[in-house]
Design an enzyme around this catalytic site. Structure first.
Site, PDB file in Angstrom:
ATOM      1  N   HIS A  75     -67.776  31.652 -23.769  1.00 60.33           N
ATOM      2  CA  HIS A  75     -67.953  31.072 -22.422  1.00 60.33           C
ATOM      3  C   HIS A  75     -67.173  31.958 -21.444  1.00 60.33           C
ATOM      4  CE1 HIS A  75     -68.840  28.211 -19.419  1.00 60.33           C
ATOM      5  NE2 HIS A  75     -68.046  27.211 -19.752  1.00 60.33           N
ATOM      6  N   HIS A 108     -78.153  34.047 -23.087  1.00 63.40           N
ATOM      7  CA  HIS A 108     -77.711  32.823 -22.421  1.00 63.40           C
ATOM      8  C   HIS A 108     -78.510  31.654 -22.986  1.00 63.40           C
ATOM      9  CE1 HIS A 108     -76.593  30.049 -19.231  1.00 63.40           C
ATOM     10  NE2 HIS A 108     -75.606  30.885 -18.988  1.00 63.40           N
ATOM     11  N   ASP A 144     -71.496  37.837 -17.074  1.00 64.67           N
ATOM     12  CA  ASP A 144     -70.272  38.487 -17.548  1.00 64.67           C
ATOM     13  C   ASP A 144     -70.428  39.970 -17.845  1.00 64.67           C
ATOM     14  OD1 ASP A 144     -68.553  36.278 -17.507  1.00 64.67           O
ATOM     15  OD2 ASP A 144     -69.596  35.474 -19.252  1.00 64.67           O
TER      16      ASP A 144
HETATM   17  N1  CMC Z   1     -76.176  39.814 -29.063  1.00 62.79           N
HETATM   18  C1  CMC Z   1     -76.995  39.896 -30.136  1.00 62.79           C
HETATM   19  N2  CMC Z   1     -77.773  38.881 -30.546  1.00 62.79           N
HETATM   20  C2  CMC Z   1     -77.731  37.753 -29.848  1.00 62.79           C
HETATM   21  C3  CMC Z   1     -76.913  37.594 -28.705  1.00 62.79           C
HETATM   22  C4  CMC Z   1     -76.121  38.692 -28.320  1.00 62.79           C
HETATM   23  N3  CMC Z   1     -75.317  38.603 -27.260  1.00 62.79           N
HETATM   24  N4  CMC Z   1     -77.064  36.348 -28.206  1.00 62.79           N
HETATM   25  C5  CMC Z   1     -77.948  35.749 -28.991  1.00 62.79           C
HETATM   26  N5  CMC Z   1     -78.354  36.581 -29.992  1.00 62.79           N
HETATM   27  C6  CMC Z   1     -79.361  36.316 -31.019  1.00 62.79           C
HETATM   28  C7  CMC Z   1     -78.812  35.425 -32.110  1.00 62.79           C
HETATM   29  O1  CMC Z   1     -78.245  36.163 -33.159  1.00 62.79           O
HETATM   30  C8  CMC Z   1     -80.045  34.675 -32.513  1.00 62.79           C
HETATM   31  O2  CMC Z   1     -80.825  35.539 -33.311  1.00 62.79           O
HETATM   32  P1  CMC Z   1     -81.625  34.955 -34.593  1.00 62.79           P
HETATM   33  O3  CMC Z   1     -82.664  34.048 -33.992  1.00 62.79           O
HETATM   34  O4  CMC Z   1     -82.157  36.150 -35.264  1.00 62.79           O
HETATM   35  O5  CMC Z   1     -80.615  34.208 -35.406  1.00 62.79           O
HETATM   36  C9  CMC Z   1     -80.827  34.489 -31.208  1.00 62.79           C
HETATM   37  O6  CMC Z   1     -80.416  35.579 -30.383  1.00 62.79           O
HETATM   38  C10 CMC Z   1     -80.513  33.180 -30.502  1.00 62.79           C
HETATM   39  O7  CMC Z   1     -79.097  33.064 -30.358  1.00 62.79           O
HETATM   40  P2  CMC Z   1     -78.307  31.712 -30.303  1.00 62.79           P
HETATM   41  O8  CMC Z   1     -76.899  31.956 -30.760  1.00 62.79           O
HETATM   42  O9  CMC Z   1     -79.090  30.647 -31.004  1.00 62.79           O
HETATM   43  O10 CMC Z   1     -78.331  31.404 -28.759  1.00 62.79           O
HETATM   44  P3  CMC Z   1     -77.412  30.361 -28.011  1.00 62.79           P
HETATM   45  O11 CMC Z   1     -78.227  29.832 -26.897  1.00 62.79           O
HETATM   46  O12 CMC Z   1     -76.808  29.387 -28.948  1.00 62.79           O
HETATM   47  O13 CMC Z   1     -76.231  31.270 -27.460  1.00 62.79           O
HETATM   48  C11 CMC Z   1     -74.813  32.553 -26.102  1.00 62.79           C
HETATM   49  C12 CMC Z   1     -76.026  31.616 -26.142  1.00 62.79           C
HETATM   50  C13 CMC Z   1     -74.461  32.856 -24.647  1.00 62.79           C
HETATM   51  C14 CMC Z   1     -73.601  31.841 -26.747  1.00 62.79           C
HETATM   52  C15 CMC Z   1     -75.157  33.847 -26.866  1.00 62.79           C
HETATM   53  O14 CMC Z   1     -76.242  34.492 -26.284  1.00 62.79           O
HETATM   54  C16 CMC Z   1     -73.961  34.777 -26.984  1.00 62.79           C
HETATM   55  O15 CMC Z   1     -73.142  34.633 -27.902  1.00 62.79           O
HETATM   56  N6  CMC Z   1     -73.858  35.789 -26.056  1.00 62.79           N
HETATM   57  C17 CMC Z   1     -72.701  36.663 -26.058  1.00 62.79           C
HETATM   58  C18 CMC Z   1     -71.536  35.970 -25.384  1.00 62.79           C
HETATM   59  C19 CMC Z   1     -71.707  35.901 -23.889  1.00 62.79           C
HETATM   60  O16 CMC Z   1     -72.062  36.877 -23.238  1.00 62.79           O
HETATM   61  N7  CMC Z   1     -71.412  34.700 -23.320  1.00 62.79           N
HETATM   62  C20 CMC Z   1     -71.460  34.484 -21.877  1.00 62.79           C
HETATM   63  C21 CMC Z   1     -72.467  33.474 -21.515  1.00 62.79           C
HETATM   64  S1  CMC Z   1     -72.796  33.418 -19.766  1.00 62.79           S
HETATM   65  C22 CMC Z   1     -71.360  32.833 -19.049  1.00 62.79           C
HETATM   66  C23 CMC Z   1     -70.974  31.484 -19.476  1.00 62.79           C
HETATM   67  O17 CMC Z   1     -71.767  30.547 -19.451  1.00 62.79           O
HETATM   68  O18 CMC Z   1     -69.799  31.333 -19.851  1.00 62.79           O
END
Ligand code: CMC
Length: 447
Positions: free
Chosen positions: A272, A311, A367
């Site tokens: 986050h 996201h 970010d």
């Molecule tokens: N890099 C590589 N793969 C990713 C990423 C990433 N940053 N984000 C998601 N994926 C992949 C993930 O491995 C999954 O693949 P598969 O279907 O093969 O298992 C797929 O995309 C869906 O991911 P998810 O974890 O189910 O998605 P989520 O909605 O639960 O997660 C997130 C959202 C923001 C936590 C995630 O995208 C992430 O960890 N991003 C990196 C951290 C980041 O930049 N966070 C800031 C968010 S914006 C500011 C805020 O709100 O705080």
């Protein structure tokens, strides 16, 4: 006779019993409490919805922030984020979020005066701050000191009193930058700088952060404006992790300082508010543009994530990231180009052409570039989530007020699916069989 509301309802047949049910649909949702009537037998508890991490559950009705993740749209109270970033100021946007409408001239002047005159903190809080270790993470300090504010303002527990709520809002928006700057200077061992209420909100924060021996700190207007816009971009984002924490904690009717401290705690995490700090560490780890392809390959093979990408809601370019990318170039004109920028640009270029990221709709989020700007402005990486918290405070407070006033809200208390051991009898210690080699068996852990 056909039910006139039939088209606004959901018909369900429970194949365990053959019984059919009709659930009303309102605003594109069904109430999961309506599932409770669906029972296998009379003494059955009733059907529950299972939705870990709230992937498809609305926890409230809100009028504050609208996001269309597919189209990449963000609006506060109906106003597009692009217009607010270009034309508004952070304090005006905070007013909009909290009160629902843009202020007229007089209201804005009074609001600004009121916030600026709540920037001082109680001297005892300084002693509390001094108790943290010299290397304490500023976000950990913020979590602790925002929570501690509740002990200085016990009147804040009157959450049903509108005047009290207004006062706590002014205090919180006014004091968070003061606490944030103090957490930074504590780390460096520099004396704390008192607020300068002649300066703008962002300018005063820069003064409390960076002022040394000069009589009057004069913020660089480009950096001051950039910081103000960054605060606007972070000001609210509907039901994100920290806002959900604020709402959930305040549902116990606790004071807002405790609830906002919970929001800060949620924001501390790398998924986050800690993500922009993680982006910088990632870019530093990659080290050079030549290593970008190899890094992308390692992410695709499951070794870590591309921080600042992806996201839960946006399945398109985060509109805030677009604005931030533009600000980055304006700031670098003043500060000199951040050498990590070239690595970031190359990462973005390769990722946006790669099937892995395209297929999963992973685009840069807020970010991805913000950390580069903060770093160029002289903020250490530890301060990044703290900057996010300053920006997000009005959003948390707007959501808190909406929550407190919502007659449909009760104490947040999810259900669970219990899959643990069935009822069993306690076995005295001497009669228990050995449990194998778990960590407790390997001896006492000494620090
Ligand atoms: N890099 C590589 N793969 C990713 C990423 C990433 N940053 N984000 C998601 N994926 C992949 C993930 O491995 C999954 O693949 P598969 O279907 O093969 O298992 C797929 O995309 C869906 O991911 P998810 O974890 O189910 O998605 P989520 O909605 O639960 O997660 C997130 C959202 C923001 C936590 C995630 O995208 C992430 O960890 N991003 C990196 C951290 C980041 O930049 N966070 C800031 C968010 S914006 C500011 C805020 O709100 O705080």
């Amino acid at each position: 006779m056909a039910d006139p509301n039939h088209c606004n309802s959901l018909s369900i047949t429970d194949n365990r019993t053959g019984k059919s049910y009709e659930l009303p649909i309102e605003h594109g949702t069904v109430r999961t409490m309506d599932l409770r009537q669906i029972k296998e037998s009379e003494d059955d508890f009733g059907l529950l919805g299972y939705d870990p991490s709230f992937l498809n559950t609305a926890s409230c009705k809100s009028q504050i922030t609208f996001i269309d993740g597919e189209k990449g749209i963000l609006r506060y109270r109906g106003y597009p984020i692009e217009q607010l970033a270009e034309k508004s100021s952070f304090l005006e946007t905070a007013y909009l979020l909290i009160k629902g409408e843009l202020p007229d001239k007089e209201r804005l002047a009074v609001w600004t005066y009121n916030i600026r005159h709540h920037t001082m903190i109680h001297a005892n809080l300084t002693k509390f701050m001094d108790g943290f270790r010299y290397d304490a993470h500023p976000m950990g300090i913020l979590v602790g000191t925002v929570g501690a504010l509740s002990t200085f303002y016990p009147d804040a527990k009157n959450i049903g009193d509108e005047e009290s709520r207004k006062l706590q809002v002014r205090r919180l928006i006014g004091k968070i930058p003061t606490l944030a700057a103090m957490s930074f200077r504590h780390h460096l061992g520099f004396p704390y700088v008192l607020p300068d209420n002649d300066l703008s909100y962002a300018g005063n924060f820069l003064s409390m952060m960076f002022r040394m021996t000069e009589q009057k700190y004069e913020p660089n207007p480009v950096l001051e404006k950039a910081l103000d816009v960054l605060f606007i971009l972070h000001a609210d984002h509907e039901q994100n992790c920290s806002t959900n924490a604020v709402r959930s904690v305040s549902s116990s009717k606790v004071d807002p300082y405790s609830a906002i401290a919970a929001g800060c705690a949620a924001l501390y995490g790398p998924l986050h508010g800690g993500a922009n700090e993680a982006v910088i560490r990632m870019l530093e780890g990659i080290g050079s543009v030549d290593n970008v392809s190899a890094f992308i390959k390692s992410v695709k093979s499951g070794k870590g994530r591309l921080m600042g990408f992806g996201h839960r809601v946006y399945k398109n370019y985060d509109p805030r990231a677009r604005i931030i990318k533009k600000i980055a170039f304006e700031v670098f004109e003043e500060t000199g180009r951040n050498p990590l920028l070239d690595i970031a640009i190359e990462l973005e270029r390769i990722a946006l052409e790669d099937d892995y990221f395209i297929g999963r709709k992973l685009y840069p989020n807020v970010d991805f570039y913000s950390g580069l700007i903060y770093q160029a402005m002289g903020f250490p990486t530890d301060m990044f989530p703290v900057l996010f918290a300053i920006g997000r405070a009005p959003g948390w407070l707007a959501q808190w007020i909406e929550h407190v006033k919502d007659p449909e809200q009760k104490i947040a208390r999810p259900r669970q699916i219990f899959l643990g051991a069935p009822c069993r009898d306690y076995v005295p210690l001497d009669e228990r069989p050995s449990r194998g080699d778990d960590e407790e068996k390997f001896g006492i852990c000494r620090l």
